[in-house]
Design an enzyme around this catalytic site. Structure first.
Site, PDB file in Angstrom:
ATOM      1  N   HIS A  96       0.853  -1.191   0.000  1.00 13.92           N
ATOM      2  CA  HIS A  96       0.000   0.000   0.000  1.00 13.92           C
ATOM      3  C   HIS A  96       0.888   1.240   0.000  1.00 13.92           C
ATOM      4  O   HIS A  96       2.019   1.211   0.509  1.00 13.92           O
ATOM      5  CB  HIS A  96      -0.918  -0.003   1.228  1.00 13.92           C
ATOM      6  N   GLU A 144      -4.751   2.178  -7.523  1.00 10.26           N
ATOM      7  CA  GLU A 144      -5.224   3.490  -7.100  1.00 10.26           C
ATOM      8  C   GLU A 144      -4.098   4.509  -7.107  1.00 10.26           C
ATOM      9  O   GLU A 144      -3.041   4.270  -6.527  1.00 10.26           O
ATOM     10  CB  GLU A 144      -5.872   3.424  -5.708  1.00 10.26           C
TER      11      GLU A 144
END
Length: 230
Positions: A96, A144
């Site tokens: 992430h 993303e």
């Protein structure tokens, strides 16, 4: 055998906004909604909360936000994958933007996850990175742009489609999750319309005036999309 997820599925990712009792309470509500709408929900937890939440819920896929490639034996301060499995964890996020991992480490962690049947959910912040990581064959990819995380502004649908296609062109079996800035029912619909296999949210749910009602609205939209496209 790794847990099999039905598409479209959904991720509730409280990050470090919730822990302990608050995390458990939201997990219990998410579990009820997973049953009500017959949808697979991956619910991320703090490592210390995994056992408690896994024992209290039935339909959730208990997911941690990171793990390491440590093996039983010597090793201090790292997250042992076997301990996660023993506490009901079935999936892990990796790489992430808020916890990036070097490629060499990512490869070794994913290998350990595969050995223990832990689903890997690997993040990428660009089309080029998405395509590169897809060659490592994660189970799920989140595509993303870093700058949209936590903003409440979702990715443009053209970006979603491009990342979906770039991942699938490398390995069609990888599930693609579009989750940047998802905060409304309309965002959920857009993500699924792009061809993504899943969507989900963090601050769009946690920071809402009524997180449970917001989550249910998103799942209603997912269920509506599923009904119209089956």
């Amino acid at each position: 055998m790794k847990r099999q997820l039905s598409t479209p599925f959904f991720v509730v990712n409280p990050k470090a906004y919730l822990y302990g009792e608050e995390s458990l309470n939201l997990a219990l509500k998410a579990d009820e909604l997973a049953k009500k709408y017959d949808v697979d929900i991956l619910f991320t937890v703090q490592h210390a909360d995994a056992y408690r939440i896994s024992k209290a819920t039935e339909r959730l896929t208990i997911t941690v936000q990171h793990m390491d490639s440590l093996v039983p034996g010597r090793g201090m301060g790292y997250i042992l994958p076997e301990s996660l499995v023993a506490n009901g964890v079935e999936a892990t996020f990796l790489n992430h933007a808020e916890h990036p991992v070097e490629v060499s480490d990512l490869v070794s962690i994913m290998k350990r996850a595969d050995e223990l049947d832990i689903l890997t959910i690997v993040c990428a912040d660009s089309i080029a990175e998405a395509k590169a990581i897809a060659t490592l064959n994660p189970d799920i990819m989140i595509c993303e742009p870093t700058e949209l995380i936590g903003t409440g502004q979702s990715s443009d649908i053209s970006y979603m489609k491009a990342t979906n296609e770039s991942v699938k062109s490398v390995n069609p079996s990888i599930k693609v999750l579009q989750a940047a800035g998802i905060s409304t029912r309309e965002d959920v619909k857009k993500a699924l319309m792009s061809g993504a296999d899943a969507t989900g949210g963090t601050s769009g749910i946690i920071a809402a005036d009524n997180p449970v009602a917001t989550l249910e609205g998103m799942l209603e939209e997912l269920n509506l999309f599923r009904g119209e496209n089956n």
